[in-house]
Design an enzyme around this catalytic site. Structure first.
Site, mmCIF file in Angstrom:
data_model
loop_
_atom_site.group_PDB
_atom_site.id
_atom_site.type_symbol
_atom_site.label_atom_id
_atom_site.label_comp_id
_atom_site.label_asym_id
_atom_site.label_seq_id
_atom_site.Cartn_x
_atom_site.Cartn_y
_atom_site.Cartn_z
ATOM 1 N N GLY A 300 53.083 28.582 33.789
ATOM 2 C CA GLY A 300 54.092 29.379 33.118
ATOM 3 C C GLY A 300 55.385 28.623 32.885
ATOM 4 N N SER A 301 56.498 29.330 33.036
ATOM 5 C CA SER A 301 57.808 28.783 32.663
ATOM 6 C C SER A 301 58.297 27.666 33.573
ATOM 7 C CB SER A 301 58.846 29.912 32.641
ATOM 8 O OG SER A 301 58.518 30.877 31.671
ATOM 9 N N THR A 302 57.607 27.402 34.681
ATOM 10 C CA THR A 302 58.063 26.334 35.576
ATOM 11 C C THR A 302 57.970 24.961 34.928
ATOM 12 O OG1 THR A 302 55.855 26.259 36.577
ATOM 13 C CG2 THR A 302 57.533 27.604 37.693
ATOM 14 N N SER A 355 64.980 31.579 30.345
ATOM 15 C CA SER A 355 63.548 31.312 30.201
ATOM 16 C C SER A 355 63.060 31.673 28.799
ATOM 17 C CB SER A 355 62.746 32.078 31.258
ATOM 18 O OG SER A 355 61.452 31.541 31.385
#
Length: 578
Positions: A300-302, A355
């Protein structure tokens, strides 16, 4: 007449037939004995030598205990304790009629926690010479059995593995089988080093049991002790906080990894659920899986900081420029990418803080395809981390020539690929140390691996600084650590199912601190949290905060974000200067 008679007497006559048969028989017997002696002495002497050795040669061994495993500070994580094995010689049991003393066998069955019938069944065959009655009994039980003095029942000294930290470090340390052979974790990987070689002495005894000749002597090779990179203090805090979070959010599992960014050493690696390696009764296979290295997921957004770093390196955007994200969504190849709401024009720090999928997608589409894909391979995705542990997954990273714009966009916010918790921690360690990729080590290292520079120091440091906005003004506010600047990124990824995505999520937070000069990289993964709280900033960021705070205290890292109020609490009196 006399002359003729003497001539008849002196004339030779043929030998009687019986005498010839007798001579032939003697010669045949002699030839047979000679052939048998030649066969035994020349052609096949080994069998008789073996039979002779079996009657006179004895072998004794020096017992060598398995090496200890400790953490980086000498705290014992795996040790060997003395135990005994109870065995029997059924032939001796029957020859000496020891079964007649039923009280002793009943007492033996009680102390071994078994029935007398099962015990007697093991020794009912007088042709056998060795059977196990019970393995790994305590010295107290062994002493009681010794005092029973049952003919044909003996004790053998052995050792058993004991794990003082129990379930806290079970997935890292692993376990051994009943014969003290490693079958999981570092116990299995470094089994040869931990085992050593027992010394052996072969000698010959006479009929009275006296040694008459020493045939061979081999010195024992002592086992080596292992010093892991784990700091058990950080490991304990990480396990405690992870367990609390998994239970509170009713998640199915979770993992935490803490890395030293300068050396690549694993300071903590914990999973929940775990198991007690000292008592494996009822343990299920899924409890023994080291999820931090075995389970992969879409991060994901990491991974968004990686895209920002790539855009800075390629000159696509400057650190102070803004990117248009209005109206909060964009259509790519007939499909839609959107944000939680319309954020308007965002700078790079704002893209990370809020994000923004639209913002990272625009940056990714501006990058050359090969440069964009190289970002992920250089960060360690799609390959092993070098930790050398059983069951490590390399995740999933596609390698092909043609990519659609929509696929590039989704890859920029962590979909269409998979990674493990450890791989994600390696990426953040690279960001924290200025762009150098080092192999991850579960063993304590004296001299850090020189590593390989994969990203520019200047732009990596800029990216870390931009990530601070996530904690200060964005989705990662719950990851704050008093007295320290934190740079990190939240992530919430929807779990894939057959034909699309389901209703289960993974909550993530990954970061480094102190941001001014990163010392550790920490990644928290909470799998399938229940209820309405499933975002990484809600379920994973608080765990990061508590683990990071304790890590800074344990490692004695100086604060880099002290304000006037905290200085007064520390007892320094006046106010700090701005």
């Amino acid at each position: 007449m006399a002359v003729k008679r003497n001539a008849r007497i002196l004339r030779p006559e043929p030998l009687p037939m019986r005498f010839m048969v007798l001579v032939a028989g003697v010669c045949l017997v002699f030839a047979s004995l000679l052939a048998r002696a030649a066969y035994i002495q020349v052609i096949e002497p080994d069998r008789l030598r073996l039979e002779g050795d079996m009657r006179s040669v004895r072998v004794s061994q020096d017992r060598v205990q398995r090496g200890n495993i400790t953490d980086r500070n000498g705290v014992e994580l795996a040790i060997s304790v003395p135990v005994h094995t109870v065995w029997a010689d059924p032939k001796v049991v029957h020859d000496r009629n020891s079964l007649a003393d039923q009280r002793r066998w009943q007492a033996l069955a009680e102390v071994l926690n078994t029935s007398e019938e099962q015990l007697l069944r093991k020794v009912d065959n007088p042709q056998r010479r060795f059977v196990y009655l019970e393995r790994m009994v305590t010295p107290a039980v062994a002493n009681y059995i010794h005092q029973l003095r049952i003919p044909g029942v003996g004790l053998k000294e052995e050792s058993r593995r004991f794990y003082p930290t129990g379930e806290i470090s079970a997935h890292v340390i692993g376990i051994t089988n009943i014969d003290a052979e490693g079958i999981d974790g570092v116990e299995a990987i470094y089994n040869d080093l931990l085992t050593g070689t027992p010394g052996q002495r072969r000698y010959r005894k006479d009929g009275s049991g006296r040694m008459v000749e020493e045939i061979e002597f081999t010195e024992s090779q002592l086992p080596q002790n292992l010093t892991l990179s784990i700091d058990q203090r950080i490991q304990t805090v990480a396990y405690r906080e992870l367990t609390k979070a998994v239970r509170y959010h009713q998640a199915t599992s979770g993992s935490v990894v803490v890395l030293d960014v300068d050396t690549g050493e694993v300071l903590a690696m914990v999973n929940n659920p775990s198991y007690n390696p000292n008592n494996r009764t009822g343990v299920q296979p899924h409890q023994m899986r080291n999820r931090a290295i075995a389970d992969s997921f879409e991060p994901g957004s990491t991974v968004k900081p990686l895209v920002v770093l790539g855009a800075l390196q390629a000159g696509v955007v400057n650190a102070d420029e803004t990117v248009k994200t209005s109206p909060g969504w964009m259509r790519i190849g007939g499909r839609r990418v959107q944000d939680a709401r319309n954020y308007g024009d965002l700078d790079l720090g704002g893209i990370l803080a809020h994000s923004s999928n639209v913002g990272t997608s625009r940056l990714a589409l501006e990058l050359d395809l090969n440069d964009f894909l190289n970002l992920y391979s250089q960060a360690g995705f799609g390959t092993d981390t070098g930790i050398n542990m059983l069951g490590e997954s390399m995740g999933f990273m596609q390698h092909r020539q043609r990519w659609s714009d929509f696929e590039r966009a989704t890859l920029s916010f962590g979909y269409g690929m998979s990674a493990t918790t450890l791989q994600l921690a390696q990426m953040y360690a690279i960001l924290g140390n200025g762009g150098i990729k080092r192999p991850i080590s579960i063993l304590k290292v004296d001299e850090p691996h020189p590593g390989q520079r994969v990203f520019s120091r200047e732009f990596t440091q800029q990216t870390v600084k931009l990530m601070e906005a996530v904690i200060q003004d964005g989705t990662g506010s719950r990851a704050r650590v008093p007295g320290y600047r934190v740079a990190g990124k939240t992530g919430t990824s929807r779990k894939a199912v057959a034909g699309g995505y389901g209703d289960e999520y993974i909550g993530l937070f990954a970061g480094v601190l102190p941001a001014s000069r990163p010392r550790v990289a920490i990644v928290v993964m909470i799998n399938e949290p229940a209820g309405d709280s499933y975002h990484g900033g809600t379920v994973a960021a608080p765990v990061f905060s508590r683990v990071a705070e304790e890590a800074m205290r344990v490692l004695n890292v100086a604060p880099d974000n002290l304000n006037s109020r905290e200085l007064r609490v520390a007892g320094w009196g006046g106010r700090s200067s701005d």
